[in-house]
Design an enzyme around this catalytic site. Structure first.
Site, short mmCIF file in Angstrom:
data_model
loop_
_atom_site.label_atom_id
_atom_site.label_comp_id
_atom_site.label_asym_id
_atom_site.label_seq_id
_atom_site.Cartn_x
_atom_site.Cartn_y
_atom_site.Cartn_z
N ASP A 62 -0.13 5.05 1.09
CA ASP A 62 -0.34 5.99 2.18
C ASP A 62 -0.22 5.30 3.54
O ASP A 62 -0.89 4.30 3.81
CB ASP A 62 -1.73 6.63 2.06
CG ASP A 62 -1.86 7.46 0.80
OD1 ASP A 62 -1.27 8.56 0.77
OD2 ASP A 62 -2.51 7.01 -0.16
N ASP B 89 -1.59 -0.57 6.00
CA ASP B 89 -1.86 0.00 7.33
C ASP B 89 -3.31 -0.13 7.74
O ASP B 89 -3.64 0.04 8.92
CB ASP B 89 -1.49 1.48 7.35
CG ASP B 89 -2.46 2.32 6.52
OD1 ASP B 89 -3.17 3.17 7.09
OD2 ASP B 89 -2.52 2.11 5.29
N ASP C 200 0.87 -1.16 0.00
CA ASP C 200 0.00 0.00 0.00
C ASP C 200 0.92 1.22 0.00
O ASP C 200 2.12 1.11 0.30
CB ASP C 200 -0.89 -0.05 1.25
CG ASP C 200 -1.75 1.19 1.41
OD1 ASP C 200 -2.30 1.66 0.40
OD2 ASP C 200 -1.85 1.69 2.55
#
EC number: 3.1.3.-
Length: 451
Positions: free
Chosen positions: A18, A312, A16
């Protein structure tokens, strides 16, 4: 589930973007996200101007894992058995007797025993990442304002929050310089973003040189992805990745049928025609994990290539990648970074110190005084003189769906690729998969109870 995990055993390593590859300066980014929504609500929807003023103390309300009940304006913190550990109405915490009267010892009305239950519905919203959390504070303050002014119930402000999301984050917002968020990131990326340390860049090259296929899968649109990657990795970042997928619309990327989410090519950041399948590596938009996996089979020459995905968000990354695609998952959990000794340098590099003046907010990865630990909480037992400690629903999901959990990619970048991590598994304790250390509050594992 295996008791150990090694990157050397993986054929494909996906990331991922961000809050995973790209780390944000949390106090600054939180304030920007909050302001982008608050200004929209005040200027476009007529909400109270007091929403625009936030004190450093206000940020203590933010805690990952909270659920907002959209009907009554209550925020709740769930135990792993579905009971309510703490609750607030807006920002006002419910007293123990009110909590007992309202929720008792029974499961929350929207809870289902499967810890993969929906994180978003028309009736509630779970806050599970750092883009979400400033919205939790804003929504709580909206509830305060509406309660004070007209005692409104049920609360119907959510449609305005959704309109704010659309205004600030729609696909064309970056190009159009629309809203507050993107123009500000473009104006001063160094205020909000941390560049990747050299150790992480070296580690990515090491993975590539070891023959791993590297992927970037992000729900951010291609133009914002490019800005972030050029800033944190350098202008040649595309060389690092075999496959880049933007606007991936996670978690649907993993859970939806391929016919619903075909891949699309890009031309000048505009999506082009839908592709019936994925035939070669490159940069694509939207798509689905099924077609992607078919390409990975072709690229590796293996019938079942082993994939690990770093992310996250439990909702968008970890749960769907594990549950639907059976990938190994590495959860980036900054609470492990903020958990240790609370030194400011844990969350902010030295070169950023003093650069941005003003009142300092609590970083979002630090312990909330109002909500307590992200991982555990105490519950009173009438039959005991002492309170019992119990795992939170969020903590249970980490050990259920993550292979391992780490504070940042930097934390493992200097380890050899064949390093054997102890993974979360049914044969290990609930703390086994945390690297380099379990959260301090879980270190005394024997005193915890599970229901």
């Amino acid at each position: 589930m295996a008791q150990h995990f090694s990157l050397a055993a993986c054929d494909v390593v996906g990331f991922d973007l961000d809050h995973t590859l790209c780390r944000y300066n949390l106090p600054e980014s939180a304030r920007l996200i909050y302001n982008s929504f608050a200004q929209f609500l005040v200027k476009e929807k007529g909400y109270d101007k007091e929403l625009l003023t936030v004190t450093p103390e206000d940020w203590d309300f933010c805690c990952k894992g909270l659920a907002l009940d959209l009907e009554d304006g209550n925020f709740i913190k769930l135990a792993d058995n579905g009971t309510v550990l703490r609750a607030s109405h807006g920002t006002k915490m419910l007293a123990p007797e009110v909590l007992a009267e309202e929720y008792g010892r029974k499961e929350w009305k929207h809870f289902t025993p499967d810890s993969g239950m929906a994180c978003r519905s028309g009736k509630y919203y779970f806050y599970d990442n750092y883009f979400d959390l400033p919205g939790a504070l804003l929504c709580a303050r909206v509830v305060d304002s509406l309660t004070k002014n007209n005692g409104q119930k049920p609360f119907d402000f959510w449609k305005d929050i959704v309109a704010g999301i659309q205004h600030n984050y729609k696909m064309s917002a970056f190009k159009e310089n629309c809203g507050i968020y993107f123009p500000e990131i473009k104006r001063d990326p160094g205020r909000y973003l941390h560049t990747c340390p050299e150790s992480v860049k070296k580690w990515l090259r090491q993975l590539k040189n070891a023959g791993k296929i590297l992927m970037l899968i992000t729900s951010s649109h291609s133009d914002y992805c490019r800005l972030l990657c050029e800033y944190i990795l350098g202008n040649d970042f595309e060389y690092l990745f075999d496959i880049v997928i933007t606007n991936a619309l996670k978690p649907g990327f993993f859970s939806h049928l391929p016919s619903q989410r075909p891949f699309r090519t890009l031309e000048n950041d505009e999506e082009q025609e839908a592709l019936p399948s994925l035939d070669k590596p490159g940069w694509y938009s939207q798509g689905n994990a099924v077609h992607l996996y078919e390409l990975l089979k072709k690229m590796t020459g293996k019938p079942e290539p082993k994939v690990v995905y770093f992310g996250d968000s439990m909702h968008s990354d970890i749960f769907p990648a594990c549950h639907y695609s059976n990938w190994e998952t590495v959860l980036i959990l900054e609470e492990l970074r903020g958990d240790r000794d609370g030194k400011p340098e844990d969350s902010e590099p030295l070169e950023k110190k003093g650069k941005y003046e003003g009142l300092k907010a609590k970083p979002l990865n630090r312990l909330s005084k109002k909500w307590g630990s992200f991982f555990i909480d105490s519950v009173s037992r009438l039959e005991n003189t002492e309170d019992s400690l119990i795992y939170t629903w969020s903590c249970k999901r980490i050990s259920t769906y993550s292979t391992i959990a780490i504070p940042s990619i930097e934390a493992i970048a200097e380890l050899p690729l064949d390093y054997k991590f102890t993974s979360f598994s049914s044969n290990n304790s609930k703390t086994a998969g945390y690297y380099p250390n379990p959260p301090l509050v879980l270190s005394n594992d024997g005193k915890l109870t599970t229901k």
